[in-house]
Design a protein around this motif. Structure first.
Motif, PDB file in Angstrom:
ATOM      1  N   ALA A   1      58.590  63.642  55.198  1.00 52.49           N
ATOM      2  CA  ALA A   1      59.517  64.571  55.844  1.00 52.49           C
ATOM      3  C   ALA A   1      58.852  65.923  56.075  1.00 52.49           C
ATOM      4  O   ALA A   1      59.041  66.560  57.126  1.00 52.49           O
ATOM      5  CB  ALA A   1      60.772  64.734  54.989  1.00 52.49           C
ATOM      6  N   ALA A   2      58.078  66.354  55.094  1.00 56.54           N
ATOM      7  CA  ALA A   2      57.377  67.638  55.223  1.00 56.54           C
ATOM      8  C   ALA A   2      56.366  67.581  56.356  1.00 56.54           C
ATOM      9  O   ALA A   2      56.243  68.517  57.155  1.00 56.54           O
ATOM     10  CB  ALA A   2      56.686  67.984  53.914  1.00 56.54           C
ATOM     11  N   LYS A   3      55.649  66.483  56.442  1.00 61.37           N
ATOM     12  CA  LYS A   3      54.650  66.331  57.502  1.00 61.37           C
ATOM     13  C   LYS A   3      55.302  66.409  58.877  1.00 61.37           C
ATOM     14  O   LYS A   3      54.800  67.060  59.791  1.00 61.37           O
ATOM     15  CB  LYS A   3      53.924  64.993  57.336  1.00 61.37           C
ATOM     16  N   GLU A   4      56.467  65.764  59.009  1.00 60.77           N
ATOM     17  CA  GLU A   4      57.198  65.792  60.277  1.00 60.77           C
ATOM     18  C   GLU A   4      57.678  67.208  60.595  1.00 60.77           C
ATOM     19  O   GLU A   4      57.552  67.681  61.727  1.00 60.77           O
ATOM     20  CB  GLU A   4      58.382  64.838  60.222  1.00 60.77           C
ATOM     21  N   HIS A   5      58.228  67.892  59.596  1.00 58.18           N
ATOM     22  CA  HIS A   5      58.727  69.253  59.808  1.00 58.18           C
ATOM     23  C   HIS A   5      57.588  70.220  60.116  1.00 58.18           C
ATOM     24  O   HIS A   5      57.704  71.076  60.991  1.00 58.18           O
ATOM     25  CB  HIS A   5      59.495  69.730  58.571  1.00 58.18           C
ATOM     26  N   PHE A   6      56.486  70.096  59.380  1.00 60.20           N
ATOM     27  CA  PHE A   6      55.347  70.970  59.628  1.00 60.20           C
ATOM     28  C   PHE A   6      54.791  70.740  61.029  1.00 60.20           C
ATOM     29  O   PHE A   6      54.342  71.680  61.695  1.00 60.20           O
ATOM     30  CB  PHE A   6      54.249  70.732  58.588  1.00 60.20           C
ATOM     31  N   SER A   7      54.809  69.475  61.483  1.00 63.73           N
ATOM     32  CA  SER A   7      54.322  69.154  62.829  1.00 63.73           C
ATOM     33  C   SER A   7      55.188  69.794  63.902  1.00 63.73           C
ATOM     34  O   SER A   7      54.695  70.218  64.954  1.00 63.73           O
ATOM     35  CB  SER A   7      54.292  67.635  63.038  1.00 63.73           C
ATOM     36  N   LEU A   8      56.498  69.861  63.633  1.00 63.97           N
ATOM     37  CA  LEU A   8      57.426  70.413  64.617  1.00 63.97           C
ATOM     38  C   LEU A   8      57.519  71.932  64.565  1.00 63.97           C
ATOM     39  O   LEU A   8      57.538  72.606  65.600  1.00 63.97           O
ATOM     40  CB  LEU A   8      58.824  69.816  64.405  1.00 63.97           C
TER      41      LEU A   8
ATOM     42  N   SER B   1      64.088  74.454  51.520  1.00 65.27           N
ATOM     43  CA  SER B   1      65.483  74.181  51.884  1.00 65.27           C
ATOM     44  C   SER B   1      65.559  73.350  53.158  1.00 65.27           C
ATOM     45  O   SER B   1      66.401  72.446  53.272  1.00 65.27           O
ATOM     46  CB  SER B   1      66.241  75.495  52.070  1.00 65.27           C
ATOM     47  N   ASP B   2      64.694  73.652  54.138  1.00 63.15           N
ATOM     48  CA  ASP B   2      64.659  72.871  55.381  1.00 63.15           C
ATOM     49  C   ASP B   2      64.332  71.405  55.084  1.00 63.15           C
ATOM     50  O   ASP B   2      64.948  70.491  55.645  1.00 63.15           O
ATOM     51  CB  ASP B   2      63.599  73.434  56.334  1.00 63.15           C
ATOM     52  N   LEU B   3      63.356  71.201  54.216  1.00 61.97           N
ATOM     53  CA  LEU B   3      62.948  69.843  53.867  1.00 61.97           C
ATOM     54  C   LEU B   3      64.078  69.117  53.148  1.00 61.97           C
ATOM     55  O   LEU B   3      64.327  67.931  53.407  1.00 61.97           O
ATOM     56  CB  LEU B   3      61.695  69.881  52.975  1.00 61.97           C
ATOM     57  N   ALA B   4      64.747  69.817  52.272  1.00 63.79           N
ATOM     58  CA  ALA B   4      65.851  69.213  51.518  1.00 63.79           C
ATOM     59  C   ALA B   4      66.946  68.729  52.469  1.00 63.79           C
ATOM     60  O   ALA B   4      67.473  67.619  52.321  1.00 63.79           O
ATOM     61  CB  ALA B   4      66.417  70.223  50.525  1.00 63.79           C
ATOM     62  N   LYS B   5      67.281  69.541  53.455  1.00 61.11           N
ATOM     63  CA  LYS B   5      68.308  69.160  54.430  1.00 61.11           C
ATOM     64  C   LYS B   5      67.867  67.949  55.245  1.00 61.11           C
ATOM     65  O   LYS B   5      68.662  67.056  55.538  1.00 61.11           O
ATOM     66  CB  LYS B   5      68.598  70.331  55.357  1.00 61.11           C
ATOM     67  N   ALA B   6      66.598  67.931  55.626  1.00 61.63           N
ATOM     68  CA  ALA B   6      66.080  66.843  56.462  1.00 61.63           C
ATOM     69  C   ALA B   6      66.103  65.507  55.729  1.00 61.63           C
ATOM     70  O   ALA B   6      66.389  64.459  56.320  1.00 61.63           O
ATOM     71  CB  ALA B   6      64.663  67.169  56.912  1.00 61.63           C
ATOM     72  N   ILE B   7      65.815  65.533  54.435  1.00 62.92           N
ATOM     73  CA  ILE B   7      65.742  64.304  53.663  1.00 62.92           C
ATOM     74  C   ILE B   7      67.101  63.911  53.096  1.00 62.92           C
ATOM     75  O   ILE B   7      67.374  62.740  52.832  1.00 62.92           O
ATOM     76  CB  ILE B   7      64.745  64.461  52.489  1.00 62.92           C
ATOM     77  N   GLY B   8      67.958  64.912  52.908  1.00 63.16           N
ATOM     78  CA  GLY B   8      69.245  64.638  52.291  1.00 63.16           C
ATOM     79  C   GLY B   8      69.209  64.783  50.786  1.00 63.16           C
ATOM     80  O   GLY B   8      70.087  64.298  50.065  1.00 63.16           O
ATOM     81  N   PHE B   9      68.153  65.458  50.307  1.00 59.88           N
ATOM     82  CA  PHE B   9      68.029  65.750  48.885  1.00 59.88           C
ATOM     83  C   PHE B   9      68.425  67.208  48.650  1.00 59.88           C
ATOM     84  O   PHE B   9      68.449  68.008  49.581  1.00 59.88           O
ATOM     85  CB  PHE B   9      66.589  65.562  48.397  1.00 59.88           C
ATOM     86  N   SER B  10      68.686  67.525  47.411  1.00 55.91           N
ATOM     87  CA  SER B  10      68.886  68.930  47.069  1.00 55.91           C
ATOM     88  C   SER B  10      67.521  69.587  46.892  1.00 55.91           C
ATOM     89  O   SER B  10      66.523  68.906  46.624  1.00 55.91           O
ATOM     90  CB  SER B  10      69.683  69.067  45.770  1.00 55.91           C
ATOM     91  N   LYS B  11      67.497  70.896  47.048  1.00 58.45           N
ATOM     92  CA  LYS B  11      66.237  71.621  46.848  1.00 58.45           C
ATOM     93  C   LYS B  11      65.740  71.422  45.418  1.00 58.45           C
ATOM     94  O   LYS B  11      64.540  71.260  45.178  1.00 58.45           O
ATOM     95  CB  LYS B  11      66.428  73.109  47.158  1.00 58.45           C
ATOM     96  N   GLY B  12      66.683  71.421  44.467  1.00 61.93           N
ATOM     97  CA  GLY B  12      66.314  71.220  43.067  1.00 61.93           C
ATOM     98  C   GLY B  12      65.667  69.868  42.836  1.00 61.93           C
ATOM     99  O   GLY B  12      64.759  69.743  42.011  1.00 61.93           O
ATOM    100  N   TYR B  13      66.137  68.852  43.586  1.00 58.95           N
ATOM    101  CA  TYR B  13      65.563  67.511  43.425  1.00 58.95           C
ATOM    102  C   TYR B  13      64.117  67.493  43.903  1.00 58.95           C
ATOM    103  O   TYR B  13      63.260  66.847  43.288  1.00 58.95           O
ATOM    104  CB  TYR B  13      66.388  66.499  44.209  1.00 58.95           C
TER     105      TYR B  13
ATOM    106  N   PHE C   1      59.600  66.999  41.922  1.00 54.89           N
ATOM    107  CA  PHE C   1      58.359  66.327  42.301  1.00 54.89           C
ATOM    108  C   PHE C   1      57.242  67.301  42.682  1.00 54.89           C
ATOM    109  O   PHE C   1      56.062  66.995  42.532  1.00 54.89           O
ATOM    110  CB  PHE C   1      58.623  65.379  43.476  1.00 54.89           C
ATOM    111  N   PHE C   2      57.608  68.471  43.194  1.00 51.81           N
ATOM    112  CA  PHE C   2      56.625  69.477  43.619  1.00 51.81           C
ATOM    113  C   PHE C   2      57.079  70.846  43.141  1.00 51.81           C
ATOM    114  O   PHE C   2      58.250  71.191  43.293  1.00 51.81           O
ATOM    115  CB  PHE C   2      56.480  69.498  45.144  1.00 51.81           C
ATOM    116  N   GLU C   3      56.159  71.617  42.615  1.00 44.31           N
ATOM    117  CA  GLU C   3      56.551  72.924  42.084  1.00 44.31           C
ATOM    118  C   GLU C   3      56.694  73.980  43.164  1.00 44.31           C
ATOM    119  O   GLU C   3      57.238  75.049  42.915  1.00 44.31           O
ATOM    120  CB  GLU C   3      55.553  73.393  41.027  1.00 44.31           C
ATOM    121  N   SER C   4      56.208  73.703  44.385  1.00 44.83           N
ATOM    122  CA  SER C   4      56.275  74.695  45.458  1.00 44.83           C
ATOM    123  C   SER C   4      56.020  74.038  46.811  1.00 44.83           C
ATOM    124  O   SER C   4      55.600  72.873  46.885  1.00 44.83           O
ATOM    125  CB  SER C   4      55.214  75.783  45.233  1.00 44.83           C
ATOM    126  N   LYS C   5      56.268  74.797  47.867  1.00 41.78           N
ATOM    127  CA  LYS C   5      55.949  74.312  49.216  1.00 41.78           C
ATOM    128  C   LYS C   5      54.447  74.095  49.340  1.00 41.78           C
ATOM    129  O   LYS C   5      53.990  73.145  49.990  1.00 41.78           O
ATOM    130  CB  LYS C   5      56.433  75.312  50.270  1.00 41.78           C
TER     131      LYS C   5
END
Length: 205
Positions: A26-33, A42-54, A58-62
């Motif tokens: 999802a990040a790769k797609e968003h970064f490409s766009l 937050s953008d990635l969380a919305k795109a995937i349907g996960f919460s930012k906390g979730y 898995f990752f400590e930062s962008k």
């Protein structure tokens, strides 16, 4: 180390997980766009349907997500280099293949997906671990080629090996460092070929 795709800086939880792959895709797609700078967790969380906390499980930062993407891109370049070198017939031929493959694949990334290329540029400028590991592996490959050339009599042996390797890496920078390569695309492939020829003449015994 032949592969840098396993860099774990900023990665949390199990090393292999489907959820992590979802986040990276999802990040790769968003970064490409939208580009790395304009995309938030937050953008990635919305795109995937996960919460930012979730995602932060898995990752400590962008940047950690960017590291995973960048390591994959740079790892693909290294894989292409290794494949090309396998068909090399001499140290001289291997050096030409080595340099050409790096430049060709870096330029292809620039033209195929400019915004992902920009992540590699950020990685290089900010010295992310993905970029540092990539350069270290490039230098290892170059050193092996130089040693082979010295042993076969193709290359001179008077100059200290580390000095020779360091100098060649510097000469290659305009064609392999992302921030610099974008300003040299118009001289490819002639410029890259000319540099290869110059380096090989300097290595002659």
């Amino acid at each position: 180390m032949n592969d840098i795709s396993d860099i774990t800086t900023g990665i949390r939880g199990p090393v292999e997980t489907y959820k992590r792959d979802q986040i990276v895709d999802a990040a790769k797609e968003h970064f490409s766009l939208y580009g790395y700078a304009k995309t938030t967790v937050s953008d990635l969380a919305k795109a995937i349907g996960f919460s930012k906390g979730y995602i932060y499980k898995f990752f400590e930062s962008k940047q950690a997500i960017g590291e995973a993407i960048c390591a994959s891109c740079l790892g693909a370049i290294l894989a292409a280099v290794e494949e090309s070198l396998a068909d090399g017939t001499s140290a001289t031929d291997k050096f030409r293949r080595f340099f050409k493959t790096i430049v060709d694949n870096s330029a292809e990334l620039f033209f195929a997906d400019r915004k992902l290329y920009d992540i590699a540029a950020v990685s290089s400028d900010e010295k992310w671990s993905s970029s540092v590991s990539y350069l270290a592996r490039v230098e290892e490959i170059l050193t092996a080629i130089l040693l082979e050339g010295r042993q076969s009599g193709e290359f001179e042996r008077k100059t200290p090996l580390d000095e020779t390797c360091r100098s060649i890496m510097q000469v290659m920078q305009p064609f392999m460092q992302p921030t610099m390569l974008q300003f040299n695309l118009d001289v490819l492939p002639d410029g890259q070929t000319a540099v290869s020829n110059l380096v090989l003449r300097s290595l002659a015994p």
